[in-house]
Design an enzyme around this catalytic site. Structure first.
Site, PDB file in Angstrom:
ATOM      1  N   CYS A  51      36.496 -15.671 -27.709  1.00 54.49           N
ATOM      2  CA  CYS A  51      36.974 -14.127 -27.569  1.00 54.49           C
ATOM      3  C   CYS A  51      37.963 -14.125 -27.121  1.00 54.49           C
ATOM      4  O   CYS A  51      38.663 -14.879 -26.614  1.00 54.49           O
ATOM      5  CB  CYS A  51      36.110 -13.175 -27.486  1.00 54.49           C
ATOM      6  SG  CYS A  51      35.845 -13.193 -25.351  1.00 54.49           S
ATOM      7  N   CYS A  52      39.065 -12.870 -27.979  1.00 57.03           N
ATOM      8  CA  CYS A  52      40.012 -12.613 -27.041  1.00 57.03           C
ATOM      9  C   CYS A  52      40.024 -10.709 -28.019  1.00 57.03           C
ATOM     10  O   CYS A  52      39.465 -10.307 -27.659  1.00 57.03           O
ATOM     11  CB  CYS A  52      41.271 -13.567 -28.330  1.00 57.03           C
ATOM     12  SG  CYS A  52      41.679 -13.356 -29.980  1.00 57.03           S
ATOM     13  N   ALA A  53      41.873 -10.621 -28.633  1.00 62.98           N
ATOM     14  CA  ALA A  53      41.988  -8.886 -28.262  1.00 62.98           C
ATOM     15  C   ALA A  53      40.798  -8.982 -29.628  1.00 62.98           C
ATOM     16  O   ALA A  53      40.388  -7.555 -30.225  1.00 62.98           O
ATOM     17  CB  ALA A  53      43.797  -8.712 -28.877  1.00 62.98           C
ATOM     18  N   TRP A  86      36.695  -8.962 -27.949  1.00 67.41           N
ATOM     19  CA  TRP A  86      36.188  -8.986 -26.011  1.00 67.41           C
ATOM     20  C   TRP A  86      35.255  -7.933 -26.734  1.00 67.41           C
ATOM     21  O   TRP A  86      34.088  -7.682 -25.694  1.00 67.41           O
ATOM     22  CB  TRP A  86      36.977  -9.907 -25.317  1.00 67.41           C
ATOM     23  CG  TRP A  86      38.028  -8.476 -24.911  1.00 67.41           C
ATOM     24  CD1 TRP A  86      39.477  -8.278 -25.829  1.00 67.41           C
ATOM     25  CD2 TRP A  86      37.617  -7.248 -23.841  1.00 67.41           C
ATOM     26  NE1 TRP A  86      39.305  -6.484 -24.703  1.00 67.41           N
ATOM     27  CE2 TRP A  86      38.273  -6.535 -23.966  1.00 67.41           C
ATOM     28  CE3 TRP A  86      36.862  -7.193 -23.246  1.00 67.41           C
ATOM     29  CZ2 TRP A  86      38.434  -5.303 -23.290  1.00 67.41           C
ATOM     30  CZ3 TRP A  86      35.967  -6.039 -22.228  1.00 67.41           C
ATOM     31  CH2 TRP A  86      37.042  -4.753 -21.977  1.00 67.41           C
TER      32      TRP A  86
END
Length: 95
Positions: free
Chosen positions: A56-58, A83
């Site tokens: 996950c990330c932004a 996220w």
């Protein structure tokens, strides 16, 4: 099995590929931080994690890049997207 199912059933490992500063500003409980720029040099670390790995990330862009790279290395991984989405799915987990 969908990414949501993997997260809700608490299978595998959640890896956040944002920068440490972003990660420290908020992240999924239990997630580990391996920034995208470190992913190519940390293949052995990924192999040692409980699979599957949910990235996950932004927004899902960086986690998508990490997903494509790690999949090419033969790792069992999924792009979880933002996220915040992963956090939401985790909040629905069967306890």
């Amino acid at each position: 099995m969908s990414v949501a199912d993997i997260i809700q059933e608490r299978k595998g490992t959640i890896v956040d590929v944002r920068t440490p500063q972003e990660f420290n500003g908020g992240h999924v409980a239990g997630a580990i931080n391996i920034p995208l720029n470190e992913v190519p040099n940390r293949i052995e670390d990924f192999k040692a994690l409980n699979a599957p790995v949910v990235l996950c990330c932004a927004s899902g862009n960086r986690s998508g890049q990490a997903h494509r790279f790690l999949q090419q290395q033969g790792l069992d991984c999924y792009n979880g997207g933002s996220w915040l989405d992963v956090n939401y799915y985790q909040s629905l987990a069967v306890r």
